[in-house]
Scaffold this active site. Structure first.
Site, PDB file in Angstrom:
ATOM      1  CE  LYS A  40     -42.914 -10.921 -28.302  1.00  0.00           C
ATOM      2  NZ  LYS A  40     -42.025 -11.742 -27.479  1.00  0.00           N
ATOM      3  NE  ARG A  58     -39.285  -6.480 -25.439  1.00  0.00           N
ATOM      4  CZ  ARG A  58     -39.255  -7.213 -26.556  1.00  0.00           C
ATOM      5  NH1 ARG A  58     -39.950  -6.838 -27.609  1.00  0.00           N
ATOM      6  NH2 ARG A  58     -38.557  -8.313 -26.597  1.00  0.00           N
ATOM      7  NE  ARG A  83     -34.806 -16.792 -31.132  1.00  0.00           N
ATOM      8  CZ  ARG A  83     -35.712 -15.980 -30.585  1.00  0.00           C
ATOM      9  NH1 ARG A  83     -36.946 -15.999 -31.030  1.00  0.00           N
ATOM     10  NH2 ARG A  83     -35.393 -15.183 -29.598  1.00  0.00           N
ATOM     11  NE  ARG A 139     -32.873 -12.818 -31.985  1.00  0.00           N
ATOM     12  CZ  ARG A 139     -34.055 -12.425 -31.553  1.00  0.00           C
ATOM     13  NH1 ARG A 139     -35.139 -12.784 -32.189  1.00  0.00           N
ATOM     14  NH2 ARG A 139     -34.162 -11.666 -30.483  1.00  0.00           N
ATOM     15  NE  ARG A 164     -33.885 -11.627 -25.694  1.00  0.00           N
ATOM     16  CZ  ARG A 164     -33.525 -12.666 -26.460  1.00  0.00           C
ATOM     17  NH1 ARG A 164     -32.302 -13.123 -26.415  1.00  0.00           N
ATOM     18  NH2 ARG A 164     -34.403 -13.237 -27.239  1.00  0.00           N
TER      19      ARG A 164
END
Ligand code: ADP
Length: 197
Positions: free
Chosen positions: A13, A89, A128, A134, A145
């Protein structure tokens, strides 16, 4: 263009929001990025959000809605259009967006649902985590998640399908391929639903 990007964590996204924004000359608003930079800067909003983000849980709707309202309405960005990434969301967030937005900014034009299956997004998030580090990209948090996405966010597909706003786009392949599919879907939609001038 008033566009929402839907899709599980790791579906691309953020990448596609930036491209859409550049291409169509509108701001991309990413709630995840706003939280990340506020957490890094230690702002009051960051402090409110930090524990939720670290655990891979959703920040409470009231906090998110206030933040988006401020960003969209008070800075009056919405007049020129926007790409929303990571918001709404939950159903209350979608309803809040409908309530607050329509008067000030007009109705949403389209919701792009990036379709990527679970095993692929888990692989992407793991990749990632290695390159970007992150705070919420651990495997455990990623699994959480995904579960939150299935429970809280996936029902928005129905909400937007019922409003004839949902367009599903295959999110696999390179960012360029996905961007091309999104542009093709937008062009197709514009051709089918000509605006009255
Ligand atoms: P991803 O989509 O890869 O999970 P994001 O950057 O969009 O990453 O979001 C990271 C985290 O920020 C989420 O797990 C959640 O804790 C918080 N967050 C972002 N947007 C919202 C939102 N609309 N409502 C609640 N929490 C949010």
């Amino acid at each position: 263009m008033r566009l929402v990007l839907l899709g599980p964590p790791g579906s691309g996204k953020g990448t596609q929001a930036a491209r859409l924004a550049a291409r169509h000359g509108v701001p991309a608003i990413s709630t995840g990025q706003i939280f990340e930079s506020d957490i890094a800067a230690g702002t009051p909003l960051g402090k409110q959000a930090e524990d939720y983000v670290r655990r891979g849980e959703l920040v409470p709707d009231t906090v998110v809605l206030e933040m988006v309202r401020e960003r969209l309405l008070d800075r009056s960005d919405c007049a020129q259009g926007f790409v929303l990434d990571g918001f709404p969301r939950t159903l209350p967030q979608a309803e809040g967006l409908d309530r607050n937005l329509v008067n000030a900014c007009g109705e949403l034009d389209v919701v792009i649902d990036l379709d990527v299956d679970e095993s692929e997004v888990l692989e992407r998030i793991a990749g990632r985590a290695r390159t970007e580090g992150r705070v919420d990209d651990t495997r455990e948090t990623a699994i959480n998640r995904l579960k939150v996405f299935t429970d809280e966010t996936a029902p928005l597909r129905r909400y937007y399908r019922d409003r004839a706003l949902l367009v599903t786009v295959d999110g696999t392949g390179s960012p360029d391929e996905v961007a091309d599919r999104i542009e093709a879907a937008l062009a197709d939609r514009a051709a089918r639903r000509p605006r009255l001038v």
